[in-house]
Structures are given as structure tokens and as C-alpha cells.
Motif scaffolding. Structure first.
Motif, PDB file in Angstrom:
ATOM      1  N   UNK A  43       0.780  -1.224   0.000  1.00  0.00           N
ATOM      2  CA  UNK A  43       0.000   0.000   0.000  1.00  0.00           C
ATOM      3  C   UNK A  43       0.807   1.268   0.000  1.00  0.00           C
ATOM      4  N   UNK A  44       2.075   1.195  -0.425  1.00  0.00           N
ATOM      5  CA  UNK A  44       2.919   2.391  -0.429  1.00  0.00           C
ATOM      6  C   UNK A  44       2.846   3.084  -1.784  1.00  0.00           C
ATOM      7  N   UNK A  45       1.634   3.275  -2.242  1.00  0.00           N
ATOM      8  CA  UNK A  45       1.382   4.002  -3.492  1.00  0.00           C
ATOM      9  C   UNK A  45       0.124   4.820  -3.284  1.00  0.00           C
ATOM     10  N   UNK A  46       0.008   5.921  -4.030  1.00  0.00           N
ATOM     11  CA  UNK A  46      -1.026   6.914  -3.749  1.00  0.00           C
ATOM     12  C   UNK A  46      -1.801   7.258  -5.014  1.00  0.00           C
ATOM     13  N   UNK A  47      -3.122   7.328  -4.858  1.00  0.00           N
ATOM     14  CA  UNK A  47      -4.009   7.879  -5.874  1.00  0.00           C
ATOM     15  C   UNK A  47      -4.641   9.122  -5.256  1.00  0.00           C
ATOM     16  N   UNK A  48      -4.429  10.284  -5.864  1.00  0.00           N
ATOM     17  CA  UNK A  48      -4.944  11.516  -5.273  1.00  0.00           C
ATOM     18  C   UNK A  48      -5.694  12.356  -6.300  1.00  0.00           C
ATOM     19  N   UNK A  49      -6.711  13.073  -5.803  1.00  0.00           N
ATOM     20  CA  UNK A  49      -7.511  13.991  -6.629  1.00  0.00           C
ATOM     21  C   UNK A  49      -8.064  13.288  -7.857  1.00  0.00           C
ATOM     22  N   UNK A  50      -8.574  12.089  -7.656  1.00  0.00           N
ATOM     23  CA  UNK A  50      -9.100  11.292  -8.766  1.00  0.00           C
ATOM     24  C   UNK A  50     -10.574  10.957  -8.554  1.00  0.00           C
ATOM     25  N   UNK A  51     -11.250  10.633  -9.642  1.00  0.00           N
ATOM     26  CA  UNK A  51     -12.611  10.107  -9.629  1.00  0.00           C
ATOM     27  C   UNK A  51     -12.558   8.658 -10.081  1.00  0.00           C
ATOM     28  N   UNK A  52     -13.027   7.747  -9.240  1.00  0.00           N
ATOM     29  CA  UNK A  52     -13.091   6.324  -9.569  1.00  0.00           C
ATOM     30  C   UNK A  52     -14.562   5.957  -9.677  1.00  0.00           C
ATOM     31  N   UNK A  53     -15.030   5.650 -10.860  1.00  0.00           N
ATOM     32  CA  UNK A  53     -16.465   5.460 -11.044  1.00  0.00           C
ATOM     33  C   UNK A  53     -16.770   4.346 -12.041  1.00  0.00           C
ATOM     34  N   UNK A  54     -17.821   3.584 -11.719  1.00  0.00           N
ATOM     35  CA  UNK A  54     -18.302   2.565 -12.639  1.00  0.00           C
ATOM     36  C   UNK A  54     -17.363   1.399 -12.842  1.00  0.00           C
TER      37      UNK A  54
ATOM     38  N   UNK B 151     -11.117   0.437  -5.807  1.00  0.00           N
ATOM     39  CA  UNK B 151      -9.669   0.407  -5.557  1.00  0.00           C
ATOM     40  C   UNK B 151      -9.343  -0.670  -4.537  1.00  0.00           C
ATOM     41  N   UNK B 152      -8.207  -1.306  -4.735  1.00  0.00           N
ATOM     42  CA  UNK B 152      -7.687  -2.268  -3.772  1.00  0.00           C
ATOM     43  C   UNK B 152      -6.196  -2.013  -3.596  1.00  0.00           C
ATOM     44  N   UNK B 153      -5.768  -1.851  -2.354  1.00  0.00           N
ATOM     45  CA  UNK B 153      -4.342  -1.749  -2.068  1.00  0.00           C
ATOM     46  C   UNK B 153      -3.788  -0.345  -2.007  1.00  0.00           C
ATOM     47  N   UNK B 154      -4.091   0.502  -2.980  1.00  0.00           N
ATOM     48  CA  UNK B 154      -3.525   1.852  -3.012  1.00  0.00           C
ATOM     49  C   UNK B 154      -4.163   2.733  -1.944  1.00  0.00           C
ATOM     50  N   UNK B 155      -3.413   3.736  -1.501  1.00  0.00           N
ATOM     51  CA  UNK B 155      -3.954   4.745  -0.599  1.00  0.00           C
ATOM     52  C   UNK B 155      -4.635   5.837  -1.422  1.00  0.00           C
ATOM     53  N   UNK B 156      -5.807   6.270  -0.969  1.00  0.00           N
ATOM     54  CA  UNK B 156      -6.572   7.287  -1.691  1.00  0.00           C
ATOM     55  C   UNK B 156      -6.605   8.576  -0.887  1.00  0.00           C
ATOM     56  N   UNK B 157      -6.320   9.674  -1.589  1.00  0.00           N
ATOM     57  CA  UNK B 157      -6.317  10.986  -0.958  1.00  0.00           C
ATOM     58  C   UNK B 157      -7.122  11.960  -1.815  1.00  0.00           C
ATOM     59  N   UNK B 158      -8.138  12.577  -1.208  1.00  0.00           N
ATOM     60  CA  UNK B 158      -8.938  13.591  -1.889  1.00  0.00           C
ATOM     61  C   UNK B 158      -9.574  13.046  -3.168  1.00  0.00           C
ATOM     62  N   UNK B 159     -10.155  11.864  -3.063  1.00  0.00           N
ATOM     63  CA  UNK B 159     -10.773  11.211  -4.216  1.00  0.00           C
ATOM     64  C   UNK B 159     -12.280  11.063  -4.024  1.00  0.00           C
ATOM     65  N   UNK B 160     -12.991  10.911  -5.154  1.00  0.00           N
ATOM     66  CA  UNK B 160     -14.403  10.536  -5.150  1.00  0.00           C
ATOM     67  C   UNK B 160     -14.499   9.130  -5.729  1.00  0.00           C
TER      68      UNK B 160
ATOM     69  N   UNK C 119      -8.597  -0.623   0.969  1.00  0.00           N
ATOM     70  CA  UNK C 119      -7.296   0.038   0.937  1.00  0.00           C
ATOM     71  C   UNK C 119      -6.765   0.237   2.348  1.00  0.00           C
ATOM     72  N   UNK C 120      -5.455   0.461   2.500  1.00  0.00           N
ATOM     73  CA  UNK C 120      -4.922   0.764   3.830  1.00  0.00           C
ATOM     74  C   UNK C 120      -5.450   2.071   4.399  1.00  0.00           C
ATOM     75  N   UNK C 121      -5.707   3.064   3.536  1.00  0.00           N
ATOM     76  CA  UNK C 121      -6.124   4.366   4.050  1.00  0.00           C
ATOM     77  C   UNK C 121      -6.834   5.180   2.982  1.00  0.00           C
ATOM     78  N   UNK C 122      -7.889   5.883   3.412  1.00  0.00           N
ATOM     79  CA  UNK C 122      -8.556   6.902   2.598  1.00  0.00           C
ATOM     80  C   UNK C 122      -8.562   8.193   3.406  1.00  0.00           C
ATOM     81  N   UNK C 123      -8.102   9.279   2.799  1.00  0.00           N
ATOM     82  CA  UNK C 123      -8.060  10.574   3.460  1.00  0.00           C
ATOM     83  C   UNK C 123      -8.825  11.584   2.615  1.00  0.00           C
ATOM     84  N   UNK C 124      -9.769  12.284   3.239  1.00  0.00           N
ATOM     85  CA  UNK C 124     -10.527  13.341   2.551  1.00  0.00           C
ATOM     86  C   UNK C 124     -11.216  12.825   1.294  1.00  0.00           C
TER      87      UNK C 124
END
Length: 517
Positions: A164-175, A185-194, A209-214
Motif C-alpha cells: 500500500x505504499x502508493x497513492x491515488x490523489x484527486x481522482x474520480x473512480x467510477x463505474x 480500488x484495492x491496495x492503493x492509498x486514496x487521498x482527496x478522491x471521489x 485500501x490501507x487508508x482513505x483521506x478526505x
């Protein structure tokens, strides 16, 4: 709970600084789906690659990939398993869009009629140390068969490396869809995502995921954990998610400063199943049992109110919470008063100035940092209950406590001795005693000497933690020393706390009873 950054937040912060540092000396590679003349190594817009993968393949670790507007729905790469990924970030790279998720899309492939299947394509794979910033990830899916060590049935939108030492930020994950784990999402950390409208056949319709922030997790579905399964969620909103079994909002997760609303589970835990919640607002959820919470230990500083079916909680342990009914009527730190939101119907769960939730939490259980609005978490000396901190409290005492005893909430009575027992109202609140009854006061009963030592007793109160001090030398500048700390009150208020001082090597002693925060 110490007022320090939690491990997952510290780790994320360190990674972000590391990524910023690496980008300062990195080579930048450009991607434009409409470029007519791509030329490696794609170091300007005139020679930009037409697929993101081409730029990744030529880049060195710590390089940066910059992607302009377009829908990237061609090509693919197998990585870490047997499933094809539309984009596989197989090096520690920083991949960012120019104009954000509204203009830049990575699109997977879903099998007609079944969505998941052996010909499906996941949107994105990230290795450890990689970061994706500012994309829409949509229509990704997974295989329906795998070996034990093959993750090809997980992470329809994103799959991150196992640590989980990878980051997806400011993204939209849909459908997106997954057969087993993490539809979005599985595994990656999400920051400021919808994360919206993703599905999983088993666990984590939105994320695992290990962590979701904002982040906002909305309208996702799974068998267990419609919004999220496991992991830490901080300053997130979980809304409109569904679970065919347990935990529509979240299942097995730890949540801080989150709003969990309008989620529906067919069985247990409409809002949250298992895990724990700290300073969360849990409203409007439904389930057969535990509309708000089910099997959740602990719930601290949280609002569980107005949940539709299955009750506000079931088989869950809580303290300093706003909920109804109370497990034990004389729980002095939790309360049944309506939380007094700014606007319940519109979903504005911030607190009105007369909310009983103001100052009614326990500081040691409060999350570090800011509230869901980004405001300071503790104002006026004591943390509020729920996901939002009221920023201009008029009193330093719990408003629920003041309202219980009919005292003013404007601060004027905070340091008055309303019942004339020698303790002001602030001290009575700390002790959990009744500020309108002079017989309700914190004091030691007459000590008794037995063969084992000096027996000390007092009328304890459930939810209060006590300390005892002893002095044998009143001429000393600091005469009292701790005899015992962290003494819990009785399981039911009104019962007697007892402590025996067995270290009796003196002729006389003076004892002092105190209350701990």
C-alpha cells in the motif's frame, strides 16, 4: 490517544514529501492522445507520447509523466498477476494530469453481459512508490478466475502493490467492478478522491485500501462493505452505499471524523459493521440489526442518531456519544439529547450553537489534526462529539451536561457553585456529580484500617476515571505523590470504589482523591 499524527497519516505525509523531492530533479515525459508525431523520450508536447504506457516504459524511476486532456482507452500491460491493466505504473513515478479528472480519463474494459471476465481490463496498476494525480478511472473490471497468489480478481479501478505504499490523489473512480475485492480500488492509498458507483462481488464495493483521506465514497455496493472494507478512513463521507450482507458504509474499518449517512445493509450494520469509529456522525442508515452500528468496538465521541431501521446501534460499545437509547441510563458521559444539526433535512450535520454535542467528547479519544471541514479539532478546551467542531463555543463545559441540569449554556455559570457544596460547575462536570445537589460531591469516605492496610472508599460514577494521592509530609513543597492512577469508576454509578493502601509504613497520612481527563 495521543495528539500525534497516526501512523498511516505520517507515512502518507512522508511519501508525499518524498515524491515532491524526487520530482524536483526528474525528467518530465509528456503524453497527448492526439499528438500526430510522438518521438521518444517524449520530453516536450511536440513529441509527446500518445499512450500513457509508452511514456512510463521509457521513463526512469523518479521521473514524472504529465498527461493532457483525453480519453485513454487503448493499449494495456499485464503486471503483478494475469490481468491486463490499461495503465501499469511499474516504476516509482509521479503521473499527473494537466487539467484534472474532468478532462483526463483512463478507461478499462468490461465484458459485455458479465462485466468481469478473463478479457476484462483494469484501469490502473501502481507499484510501491508510485503516485497518480488528477484522473478519472472508469469502466475497469477484473478476471473471474485466479490462482491463490494472483490478485487479478481485485481492484477494478485501481490495484496497488501489496504494502500500500502508493497513492491515488484527486481522482474520480467510477463505474468499476471487481469479482472479489475493491471494486473501485484495492491496495492503493486514496487521498482527496471521489469513489462512486463501483461494485464488488465480495468485499469493498468502493475501496479495500490501507487508508482513505478526505475522500467521498458514494453509491458503491458489495456483499460486505459497500463503501469500504478494512483500512483507515479519515475525514471521509460515506453515503448511499449498499451491502447485501453486512456493513453498507464500512465493514471492519477504523473511521475518524467521518460522516456515514443513508447507507443500507440487508443484514447488519447499515452504517458500520465491526471496526471502530472516532468523532463520526452516523445518520439515516438502515439494516435488519444495527442501522447505525453493529458489532463496533469502540465508538467514541460520535453521533449515532436518526438511523432508520435496525436502531442506532446493536451489540456495540460506546462512550461520550450522542445516541438513543443509552445502554445504561446513568452513563454520565453519553447523552440522548437530539444533536441539533444545522439542517438535518439537507444533510448539513454541522452543529448549532446550542448543540449538546459541543464540548461533550473525550480529548484522549479525539483524532489528531482537523475536523471534516478542515477546522481545528479541539476548540474551547474539549472536543465536540461528531465529525464537525463548533468553532465559537460560549461555554467550556459540555452543553449536554449543562442542559441535563438546567444550567445556562452561555458560559456565565461555568465557574459558579450552583449548589453551594464547595465545587463550581466546571469541577462538578469533571467529577460527574450533580451541580444542583449539594449531597452529590466528590469526596473520600472515612478511611478504615484493616490488617492489610488502609481501606479507602468513595461513591464512584460510571465513566469517570480517578486518581489517588498520598502525603506524609505536609511541609514539603510538593507533598502529594501518586498512589494510584487510572482507577475506573464502577460499572453502575452509585456503587462504591474501594482501594487498599497496603504500603503502610507511616504513623499517619493524608489522602487526596482526584478525577483524570
Amino acid at each position: 490517544m495521543k495528539a500525534t499524527l497516526r501512523p498511516h497519516i505520517r507515512q502518507l505525509t512522508a511519501m508525499l514529501f518524498a515524491l515532491l523531492a524526487m520530482s524536483a530533479s526528474a525528467t518530465v515525459h509528456y503524453v497527448d492522445a492526439n499528438n500526430a508525431s510522438p518521438v521518444p523520450p517524449y520530453i516536450d508536447w511536440a513529441t509527446a507520447a500518445t499512450t500513457i504506457q509508452d511514456a512510463i516504459d521509457i521513463a526512469l524511476p523518479q521521473d514524472e509523466i504529465v498527461v493532457t486532456n483525453g480519453i485513454y482507452a487503448s493499449g494495456g500491460r499485464v503486471a503483478y498477476g494475469s490481468l491486463t491493466n490499461r495503465v501499469a505504473i511499474i516504476k516509482p513515478l509521479n503521473v499527473r494530469s494537466v487539467n484534472g479528472p474532468g478532462a483526463t480519463v483512463v478507461e478499462g474494459y468490461q465484458v459485455p453481459g458479465s462485466i468481469n471476465g478473463d478479457s476484462a481490463i483494469r484501469c490502473l496498476y501502481l507499484t510501491n512508490g508510485a503516485q497518480l494525480i488528477g484522473f478519472t478511472l472508469r469502466k475497469g473490471a477484473t478476471r473471474t478466475s485466479r490462482t491463490f497468489t494472483d490478485p487479478s480478481t481485485s481492484g477494478g479501478g485501481v490495484f496497488g502493490e501489496k504494502y500500500g505504499l502508493c497513492i491515488v490523489s484527486n481522482c474520480l473512480l467510477t463505474g468499476n467492478s471487481a469479482r472479489d475485492y475493491g471494486g473501485g480500488a484495492a491496495g492503493a492509498r486514496l487521498y482527496n478522491c471521489v469513489v462512486s458507483n463501483n461494485t464488488s462481488g465480495l468485499f469493498g464495493g468502493g475501496v479495500l485500501t490501507p487508508a482513505c483521506l478526505n475522500c467521498t465514497l458514494i453509491s458503491n455496493s458489495a456483499q460486505f462493505g459497500g463503501g469500504a472494507y478494512e483500512g483507515y478512513l479519515t475525514n471521509c463521507v460515506l453515503s448511499g452505499n449498499k451491502a447485501s450482507q453486512d456493513g453498507a458504509g464500512a465493514n471492519g474499518s477504523i473511521l475518524y471524523n467521518c460522516v456515514i449517512r443513508d447507507n443500507i445493509a440487508n443484514n447488519n450494520g447499515g452504517g458500520v459493521y465491526a471496526g471502530a469509529v472516532y468523532n463520526c456522525t452516523i445518520v439515516g442508515n438502515s439494516a435488519s440489526q444495527g442501522g447505525g452500528l453493529h458489532n463496533t468496538f469502540p465508538a467514541r465521541n460520535s453521533i449515532m442518531y436518526y438511523n432508520n431501521s435496525g436502531g442506532n446501534y446493536y451489540n456495540s460499545g460506546y462512550a461520550n456519544c450522542c445516541t438513543i437509547p443509552l445502554i445504561i441510563d446513568d452513563d454520565v458521559r453519553s447523552f440522548t439529547n437530539a444533536p441539533m444539526f444545522v439542517n438535518l433535512l439537507s444533510g448539513d450535520f454541522r452543529l448549532q450553537s446550542n448543540s449538546p454535542c459541543i464540548n461533550s467528547g473525550y480529548n484522549a479519544s479525539a483524532p489528531a489534526g482537523v475536523d471534516l471541514d478542515g477546522n481545528p479539532r479541539v476548540v474551547g478546551g474539549y472536543v465536540d462529539v461528531g465529525a464537525y467542531e463548533y468553532q465559537n463555543p460560549s461555554s467550556v463545559i459540555s452543553l449536554a451536561y449543562l442542559q441535563r441540569y438546567g444550567l445556562p449554556t452561555d458560559g456565565l455559570a461555568d465557574y459558579m457553585d450552583s449548589d453551594g457544596d464547595g465545587m463550581n460547575n466546571w469541577q462538578e462536570w469533571q467529577a460527574g456529580t450533580n451541580p444542583t445537589n449539594a449531597q452529590s460531591v466528590l469526596h473520600l469516605l472515612s478511611p478504615m484500617v484493616s490488617g492489610s492496610g488502609v481501606v479507602l472508599k468513595w461513591a464512584g460514577i460510571r465513566g469517570i476515571t480517578y486518581s489517588l494521592q498520598r502525603s506524609t509530609n505536609l511541609t514539603n513543597q510538593t507533598p502529594f505523590l501518586n498512589l494510584r492512577t487510572n482507577i475506573p469508576g464502577p460499572s453502575v454509578s452509585g456503587y462504591t470504589n474501594t482501594f487498599t493502601d497496603t504500603n503502610v509504613t507511616f504513623v499517619w497520612a493524608l489522602y487526596r482523591l482526584g478525577v483524570q481527563e
